[in-house]
Enzyme design. Structure first.
Site, PDB file in Angstrom:
ATOM      1  N   GLU A  49       9.193  37.555 -46.496  1.00 20.39           N
ATOM      2  CA  GLU A  49       8.760  37.896 -45.144  1.00 20.39           C
ATOM      3  C   GLU A  49       8.319  36.653 -44.375  1.00 20.39           C
ATOM      4  O   GLU A  49       8.626  36.498 -43.183  1.00 20.39           O
ATOM      5  CB  GLU A  49       7.593  38.896 -45.192  1.00 20.39           C
ATOM      6  CG  GLU A  49       7.940  40.210 -45.863  1.00 20.39           C
ATOM      7  CD  GLU A  49       7.591  40.230 -47.344  1.00 20.39           C
ATOM      8  OE1 GLU A  49       7.145  41.289 -47.822  1.00 20.39           O
ATOM      9  OE2 GLU A  49       7.768  39.198 -48.018  1.00 20.39           O
ATOM     10  N   THR A 193      22.806  34.383 -85.954  1.00 25.71           N
ATOM     11  CA  THR A 193      23.724  33.978 -84.884  1.00 25.71           C
ATOM     12  C   THR A 193      23.719  32.470 -84.722  1.00 25.71           C
ATOM     13  O   THR A 193      24.760  31.837 -84.531  1.00 25.71           O
ATOM     14  CB  THR A 193      23.333  34.664 -83.562  1.00 25.71           C
ATOM     15  OG1 THR A 193      23.491  36.074 -83.705  1.00 25.71           O
ATOM     16  CG2 THR A 193      24.191  34.178 -82.403  1.00 25.71           C
ATOM     17  N   ARG A 204      25.283  27.899 -67.452  1.00 26.40           N
ATOM     18  CA  ARG A 204      26.082  26.851 -66.820  1.00 26.40           C
ATOM     19  C   ARG A 204      26.660  27.398 -65.513  1.00 26.40           C
ATOM     20  O   ARG A 204      27.860  27.602 -65.373  1.00 26.40           O
ATOM     21  CB  ARG A 204      27.189  26.381 -67.769  1.00 26.40           C
ATOM     22  CG  ARG A 204      26.640  25.718 -69.019  1.00 26.40           C
ATOM     23  CD  ARG A 204      27.728  25.041 -69.854  1.00 26.40           C
ATOM     24  NE  ARG A 204      28.609  25.964 -70.526  1.00 26.40           N
ATOM     25  CZ  ARG A 204      28.327  26.549 -71.700  1.00 26.40           C
ATOM     26  NH1 ARG A 204      27.177  26.312 -72.302  1.00 26.40           N
ATOM     27  NH2 ARG A 204      29.202  27.367 -72.264  1.00 26.40           N
ATOM     28  N   GLY A 295      22.267  38.615 -83.228  1.00 23.70           N
ATOM     29  CA  GLY A 295      23.389  39.374 -83.751  1.00 23.70           C
ATOM     30  C   GLY A 295      23.045  40.839 -84.025  1.00 23.70           C
ATOM     31  O   GLY A 295      22.056  41.376 -83.531  1.00 23.70           O
TER      32      GLY A 295
END
Length: 363
Positions: A49, A193, A204, A295
């Protein structure tokens, strides 16, 4: 012209920059002409605002303000927006939704109406709520909004039996994932993982709105302290938080700190980190949104613990097969299909040859 739609477009520009504040857009209109517009700046700077009113200047007097969230009426890092609206001479305010923050929650509207400023609530409310779904959950529950994301084959595999997963989804889907990473406060993955894929877990996207954001916090859930100190997550810009169990030895902890990690030790029954406690700690650090990227064990634990808010699944038109091939969600699961986790407000989009299915977990 739909000025609220324009304000919503501006609000999206604040995603990834405004947290823990809401992402808000604002437009000032005078005699059918847009004379000011803006969106929430990083914490400690101007709200939407104020940006719009500053741009409008004297043209704001007698004008109409369109804003995607109820203007704040309390002193936080910045003065209340309601007072600035009153001082600018705005005659009418249209807002998409009431702010669920207990410090506001209708009080902003009341303050404006006491000054004879007409208010209208509800235009494009559903869209405004979706933009700030993380803020809404965080401010009302004290917990971050959790989105799980995975890419799977048509037969539900996220890797082959040898562990290869590069790449299940195509380039367009992977590019979109970076835009998902851009708007969250933290990216979470399990130790398996990191060991298997050695991911970067970075955004990126370049810049948006002329600003380059800091990398989201990378959170690795590692109950047994198995994360290699040579992992790529330690060589990327941004911070790494390792959520360790209470069984990790002092020597390994020292090595992880030297690699660049911040350590968070949490109770770990059966070698699994207490995920509810982890999310609570993240919320205490003003992390409002978490994107979980694997994972299967971590995702399964989150679903078992009823900690997931949203699911984004990329489905690739390939068949992997194999009894030993990894699936996206492991954990305990359910005994009956009737008890399966169900999604609502489901949408389907196409990215190249891949389908993206997204939806919200029903309560």
């Amino acid at each position: 012209m739909d000025y609220m739609k324009q304000a919503l477009s501006l609000a999206r520009l604040a995603l990834g920059q405004a947290s823990p504040n809401p992402a808000v857009g604002a437009v000032v209109v005078k005699d059918g002409e847009v004379v000011g517009q803006g969106y929430t700046q990083p914490p400690g700077s101007w709200h939407a605002e104020i940006m719009a009113l500053r741009q409008a200047g004297e043209k704001a007097r007698g004008g109409v303000l369109y804003v995607t969230l109820e203007p704040c009426c309390h002193h936080g890092r910045t003065p209340p927006c309601t007072q600035a609206i009153i001082a600018a001479g705005i005659s009418e305010v249209h807002l998409a939704m009431i702010d669920p923050n207990p410090l506001v929650s209708g009080k902003g509207v009341d303050e404006l109406e006491m000054e004879d400023i007409k208010t209208h609530v509800g235009a494009h409310e559903e869209e405004a709520r979706e933009i700030n779904e993380a803020y809404v959950k965080y401010i009302t529950t004290g917990m971050p909004f959790v989105t799980v994301k995975f890419a799977a084959s048509l037969d539900g595999k996220i890797a082959t039996r040898s562990g290869d997963s590069e790449w299940i989804s195509g380039s367009e889907a992977r590019k979109y994932v970076h835009s998902l990473r851009y708007i969250v406060d933290a990216i979470m993955a399990g130790a398996n993982t990191v060991i298997a894929d050695d991911p970067h877990l970075t955004c990126r996207c370049g810049d948006r709105g002329g600003r380059v954001r800091e990398q989201p916090l990378r959170v690795i859930v590692d109950g047994k302290g198995r994360t290699p100190v040579t992992a790529q997550i330690f060589s990327e810009p941004g911070k790494v938080l390792l959520a360790l169990g209470d069984v990790v030895g002092a020597e390994k902890k020292k090595a992880l700190v030297q690699a660049g990690a911040e350590l968070l030790e949490l109770p770990s029954g059966d070698g699994f980190v207490n995920l509810h406690r982890l999310l609570k700690v993240l919320a205490e650090r003003e992390i409002t949104s978490v994107l979980v990227e694997g994972g299967g064990i971590l995702l399964g634990s989150l679903f078992d613990s009823k900690l997931v808010d949203k699911v984004i699944a990329f489905i690739a038109p390939i068949i992997i097969g194999g009894e030993e091939a990894k699936t996206a969600v492991e954990g305990k699961g359910v005994d009956k299909v009737f008890d399966a986790v169900r999604l609502k407000h489901v949408s389907v989009e196409k990215f190249g040859e891949d389908l993206m299915v997204s939806g919200y977990v029903t309560e």
